[in-house]
Design a protein around this motif. Structure first.
Motif, PDB file in Angstrom:
ATOM      1  N   LEU A  44     -69.995 -12.886 -43.640  1.00 56.39           N
ATOM      2  CA  LEU A  44     -70.817 -13.933 -44.529  1.00 56.39           C
ATOM      3  C   LEU A  44     -71.937 -14.885 -43.397  1.00 56.39           C
ATOM      4  CD1 LEU A  44     -72.236 -13.876 -47.188  1.00 56.39           C
ATOM      5  CD2 LEU A  44     -69.404 -15.114 -47.522  1.00 56.39           C
ATOM      6  N   VAL A  45     -73.030 -14.562 -43.349  1.00 51.41           N
ATOM      7  CA  VAL A  45     -73.904 -15.236 -42.639  1.00 51.41           C
ATOM      8  C   VAL A  45     -74.484 -15.784 -43.785  1.00 51.41           C
ATOM      9  CG1 VAL A  45     -73.592 -13.643 -40.457  1.00 51.41           C
ATOM     10  CG2 VAL A  45     -75.455 -13.447 -41.950  1.00 51.41           C
ATOM     11  N   GLY A  46     -75.305 -16.814 -42.717  1.00 52.18           N
ATOM     12  CA  GLY A  46     -76.467 -18.117 -43.597  1.00 52.18           C
ATOM     13  C   GLY A  46     -76.717 -19.357 -43.143  1.00 52.18           C
ATOM     14  N   GLN A  93     -54.884 -14.694 -47.210  1.00 49.23           N
ATOM     15  CA  GLN A  93     -54.688 -16.099 -46.780  1.00 49.23           C
ATOM     16  C   GLN A  93     -55.609 -16.985 -45.857  1.00 49.23           C
ATOM     17  OE1 GLN A  93     -51.773 -18.307 -46.136  1.00 49.23           O
ATOM     18  NE2 GLN A  93     -51.144 -17.133 -47.827  1.00 49.23           N
ATOM     19  N   ILE A  94     -56.363 -18.554 -45.341  1.00 47.12           N
ATOM     20  CA  ILE A  94     -57.359 -18.657 -44.774  1.00 47.12           C
ATOM     21  C   ILE A  94     -56.755 -19.392 -43.448  1.00 47.12           C
ATOM     22  CG2 ILE A  94     -57.195 -20.892 -46.297  1.00 47.12           C
ATOM     23  CD1 ILE A  94     -59.497 -20.805 -46.192  1.00 47.12           C
ATOM     24  N   VAL A  95     -57.553 -19.192 -42.996  1.00 47.82           N
ATOM     25  CA  VAL A  95     -58.109 -19.665 -41.338  1.00 47.82           C
ATOM     26  C   VAL A  95     -59.104 -20.754 -41.424  1.00 47.82           C
ATOM     27  CG1 VAL A  95     -58.095 -19.307 -39.271  1.00 47.82           C
ATOM     28  CG2 VAL A  95     -56.728 -18.427 -40.535  1.00 47.82           C
ATOM     29  N   PHE A  96     -59.170 -22.311 -41.578  1.00 48.96           N
ATOM     30  CA  PHE A  96     -60.140 -22.652 -41.350  1.00 48.96           C
ATOM     31  C   PHE A  96     -60.731 -23.361 -40.337  1.00 48.96           C
ATOM     32  CE2 PHE A  96     -56.907 -24.132 -45.329  1.00 48.96           C
ATOM     33  CZ  PHE A  96     -57.625 -23.913 -45.914  1.00 48.96           C
ATOM     34  N   GLN A  97     -62.131 -24.057 -40.941  1.00 45.10           N
ATOM     35  CA  GLN A  97     -62.639 -24.603 -39.085  1.00 45.10           C
ATOM     36  C   GLN A  97     -62.431 -25.256 -38.159  1.00 45.10           C
ATOM     37  OE1 GLN A  97     -67.252 -25.783 -41.201  1.00 45.10           O
ATOM     38  NE2 GLN A  97     -67.708 -25.524 -38.600  1.00 45.10           N
ATOM     39  N   ASP A  98     -61.995 -26.357 -38.925  1.00 45.58           N
ATOM     40  CA  ASP A  98     -61.387 -27.171 -37.590  1.00 45.58           C
ATOM     41  C   ASP A  98     -59.927 -27.229 -37.796  1.00 45.58           C
ATOM     42  OD1 ASP A  98     -60.868 -29.004 -36.278  1.00 45.58           O
ATOM     43  OD2 ASP A  98     -62.398 -30.737 -37.418  1.00 45.58           O
ATOM     44  N   PRO A  99     -59.294 -26.332 -36.460  1.00 47.27           N
ATOM     45  CA  PRO A  99     -57.951 -26.093 -36.094  1.00 47.27           C
ATOM     46  C   PRO A  99     -57.417 -27.841 -35.915  1.00 47.27           C
ATOM     47  CG  PRO A  99     -59.210 -26.133 -33.997  1.00 47.27           C
ATOM     48  CD  PRO A  99     -60.543 -26.677 -35.136  1.00 47.27           C
ATOM     49  N   ALA A 176     -61.462 -16.591 -43.061  1.00 47.79           N
ATOM     50  CA  ALA A 176     -62.249 -16.797 -41.478  1.00 47.79           C
ATOM     51  C   ALA A 176     -62.891 -17.674 -42.227  1.00 47.79           C
ATOM     52  CB  ALA A 176     -61.805 -15.546 -40.916  1.00 47.79           C
ATOM     53  N   ASP A 177     -62.887 -18.784 -41.963  1.00 52.50           N
ATOM     54  CA  ASP A 177     -64.025 -19.753 -42.454  1.00 52.50           C
ATOM     55  C   ASP A 177     -64.444 -20.303 -41.328  1.00 52.50           C
ATOM     56  OD1 ASP A 177     -66.144 -20.889 -43.493  1.00 52.50           O
ATOM     57  OD2 ASP A 177     -64.261 -22.685 -45.155  1.00 52.50           O
ATOM     58  N   GLU A 178     -65.199 -20.029 -41.013  1.00 50.24           N
ATOM     59  CA  GLU A 178     -65.877 -20.212 -39.476  1.00 50.24           C
ATOM     60  C   GLU A 178     -65.155 -20.659 -38.269  1.00 50.24           C
ATOM     61  OE1 GLU A 178     -69.549 -20.799 -38.735  1.00 50.24           O
ATOM     62  OE2 GLU A 178     -70.614 -22.182 -40.479  1.00 50.24           O
ATOM     63  N   PRO A 179     -63.877 -19.581 -38.119  1.00 50.00           N
ATOM     64  CA  PRO A 179     -62.932 -19.653 -37.316  1.00 50.00           C
ATOM     65  C   PRO A 179     -63.272 -19.783 -35.546  1.00 50.00           C
ATOM     66  CG  PRO A 179     -63.435 -17.098 -37.874  1.00 50.00           C
ATOM     67  CD  PRO A 179     -64.175 -18.086 -38.348  1.00 50.00           C
ATOM     68  N   VAL A 180     -63.978 -19.771 -35.374  1.00 52.45           N
ATOM     69  CA  VAL A 180     -64.447 -20.057 -33.768  1.00 52.45           C
ATOM     70  C   VAL A 180     -65.649 -21.207 -33.792  1.00 52.45           C
ATOM     71  CG1 VAL A 180     -63.805 -18.020 -33.009  1.00 52.45           C
ATOM     72  CG2 VAL A 180     -66.094 -18.179 -33.133  1.00 52.45           C
ATOM     73  N   SER A 181     -66.262 -21.883 -34.446  1.00 58.09           N
ATOM     74  CA  SER A 181     -67.655 -22.171 -34.264  1.00 58.09           C
ATOM     75  C   SER A 181     -67.437 -23.922 -33.531  1.00 58.09           C
ATOM     76  CB  SER A 181     -67.845 -22.383 -35.796  1.00 58.09           C
ATOM     77  OG  SER A 181     -67.429 -23.577 -36.692  1.00 58.09           O
ATOM     78  N   ALA A 182     -65.744 -24.225 -33.714  1.00 58.07           N
ATOM     79  CA  ALA A 182     -65.351 -26.012 -33.304  1.00 58.07           C
ATOM     80  C   ALA A 182     -65.250 -25.724 -31.884  1.00 58.07           C
ATOM     81  CB  ALA A 182     -64.131 -26.305 -33.823  1.00 58.07           C
ATOM     82  N   LEU A 183     -64.600 -23.974 -31.118  1.00 55.42           N
ATOM     83  CA  LEU A 183     -64.544 -24.009 -29.965  1.00 55.42           C
ATOM     84  C   LEU A 183     -65.170 -23.494 -28.690  1.00 55.42           C
ATOM     85  CD1 LEU A 183     -61.782 -21.127 -30.746  1.00 55.42           C
ATOM     86  CD2 LEU A 183     -61.442 -24.136 -30.996  1.00 55.42           C
ATOM     87  N   HIS A 211     -72.663 -18.183 -38.845  1.00 48.54           N
ATOM     88  CA  HIS A 211     -73.602 -18.799 -38.410  1.00 48.54           C
ATOM     89  C   HIS A 211     -74.406 -18.502 -37.579  1.00 48.54           C
ATOM     90  CE1 HIS A 211     -72.134 -22.700 -36.880  1.00 48.54           C
ATOM     91  NE2 HIS A 211     -72.815 -22.011 -36.142  1.00 48.54           N
ATOM     92  N   ASN A 212     -72.995 -17.974 -36.529  1.00 49.98           N
ATOM     93  CA  ASN A 212     -73.507 -17.318 -35.315  1.00 49.98           C
ATOM     94  C   ASN A 212     -73.418 -15.828 -35.515  1.00 49.98           C
ATOM     95  OD1 ASN A 212     -73.529 -15.685 -32.579  1.00 49.98           O
ATOM     96  ND2 ASN A 212     -71.897 -18.234 -31.935  1.00 49.98           N
ATOM     97  N   LEU A 213     -74.494 -15.107 -35.422  1.00 52.74           N
ATOM     98  CA  LEU A 213     -74.945 -13.743 -35.953  1.00 52.74           C
ATOM     99  C   LEU A 213     -74.008 -12.754 -34.330  1.00 52.74           C
ATOM    100  CD1 LEU A 213     -78.844 -13.725 -37.055  1.00 52.74           C
ATOM    101  CD2 LEU A 213     -76.977 -12.986 -38.262  1.00 52.74           C
ATOM    102  N   ALA A 214     -74.954 -13.206 -33.290  1.00 49.76           N
ATOM    103  CA  ALA A 214     -73.663 -12.305 -32.652  1.00 49.76           C
ATOM    104  C   ALA A 214     -72.564 -12.036 -32.336  1.00 49.76           C
ATOM    105  CB  ALA A 214     -74.119 -13.253 -30.714  1.00 49.76           C
ATOM    106  N   VAL A 215     -71.858 -13.323 -32.574  1.00 50.62           N
ATOM    107  CA  VAL A 215     -70.232 -13.253 -33.554  1.00 50.62           C
ATOM    108  C   VAL A 215     -70.346 -12.223 -34.367  1.00 50.62           C
ATOM    109  CG1 VAL A 215     -68.165 -14.525 -33.707  1.00 50.62           C
ATOM    110  CG2 VAL A 215     -69.545 -15.145 -32.435  1.00 50.62           C
ATOM    111  N   VAL A 216     -70.654 -12.892 -35.396  1.00 49.96           N
ATOM    112  CA  VAL A 216     -70.726 -11.432 -36.806  1.00 49.96           C
ATOM    113  C   VAL A 216     -71.294  -9.775 -36.517  1.00 49.96           C
ATOM    114  CG1 VAL A 216     -71.630 -11.076 -38.496  1.00 49.96           C
ATOM    115  CG2 VAL A 216     -71.232 -13.293 -38.692  1.00 49.96           C
TER     116      VAL A 216
END
Length: 318
Positions: A44-46, A93-99, A176-183, A211-216
């Motif tokens: 899910l992107v945008g 379950q959910i994995v949040f953006q900020d670990p 998985a809500d932006e699970p790698v954007s903070a890394l 929002h990272n299309l390459a990862v998606v």
């Protein structure tokens, strides 16, 4: 089908107007529909603020949707009572953006991972500890680290702890809500590979918000592109990336870096800002920024339609 979402909407009360007059609602989600098969990933992107995270949390009923239907494993959970929903949460379950902010800094990480087992009354104390040790090893951590606190780990390690907690109850679906954007980029690759390995081993399904299309493109089987609370394009990953049809999707694709430095994409710059979800433009919500907009786009709201097998677009010009 594991998850089916139909015409999901979430409206938040807007700020009070002049002299206390009620303002219009914030249309965070406005008629979203999609499906996720067992063992598959929907990306899910945008842009930021388009409603991606609200979709994920509404599916899990962490936010109560205003209307629409959510079916999980064939069961309508939209209006399900709290007691019934509690048992169902084991499989969602959910994995949040900020670990870091998603982990209690005052508790040892072993207790954090074991907490879902305790809350649902699963296993004895010794069994919970053994299962927690196994979860740590599964996500690439050492059981000896269970006695440490979140601040003693790196960002990538903290996200692994969050993933271990999400796996504790044996779910079928993980949001998985932006699970790698903070890394960091190198750590992102490790966490993404971990998620993909777990999907293969456990037959997990993901709603992968990013929002990272390459990862998606790397992790997803299908992609849904959101703009201002609506899905404007929805198709298999290869269809979306090989032949994007919506002008907004096309603009997003031009921003993806090319791995070959000798090749360049012709960038499409979108004018203006994202409209307010309170005062949305008439007709197609994207028309104020669309370089192809016509009179019809300014007055008539486009409905999603299938332009080729499995490829849906909400655009008059597609």
């Amino acid at each position: 089908m594991l998850l089916e979402v139909n015409d999901l909407r979430k409206y938040f009360p807007g700020p009070s107007g002049w002299l206390g007059k009620a303002a219009d609602h914030v249309h965070a989600i406005d008629g979203v529909s999609f499906a996720i098969q067992e063992g598959k990933t929907l990306g899910l992107v945008g842009e930021s603020g388009c409603g991606k995270s609200t979709v994920g949390r509404s599916i899990l009923r962490l936010i109560e949707p205003t209307s629409g239907t959510i079916r999980f494993e064939g069961t309508d959970i939209t209006g399900m009572a709290s007691r019934q929903l509690r048992a169902l949460r084991r499989r969602m379950q959910i994995v949040f953006q900020d670990p870091y902010s998603s982990l209690n800094p005052r508790r040892r990480v072993g207790d954090i991972v074991a907490e879902p087992l305790l809350v649902h009354g699963i296993a004895s104390r010794s069994e919970r500890r053994a299962k927690t040790q196994a979860l740590f090893e599964r996500v690439g951590l050492r059981p000896q680290q269970m006695e440490l606190y979140p601040h003693q780990f790196s960002g990538g390690q903290r996200q692994r702890i969050s993933i271990a907690r999400a796996l504790a109850l044996g779910p079928k679906l993980i949001v998985a809500d932006e699970p790698v954007s903070a890394l960091d980029v190198s750590v992102q690759a490790q966490v993404i590979n971990l998620l993909m390995d777990l999907q293969t081993q456990e037959k997990l399904s993901y709603l992968f918000i990013s929002h990272n299309l390459a990862v998606v493109e790397h992790v997803s089987h299908q992609v849904a592109v959101m703009y201002l609370g609506r899905i404007v394009e929805y198709a298999d990953t290869k269809q979306i990336f090989d032949r994007p049809l919506h002008p907004y999707t096309q603009a997003l694709m031009t921003a993806v870096p090319m791995p070959d430095p000798s090749r360049r994409r012709q960038k499409q710059h979108l004018g203006g800002d994202v409209p307010s979800p309170v005062n949305r433009p008439p007709g197609c919500h994207f028309h104020p920024r669309c370089p192809l907009a016509q009179d019809r786009c300014r007055s008539e709201d486009p409905m999603p339609r299938e332009v080729e097998p499995g490829h849906q677009v909400a655009c008059h010009l597609a």
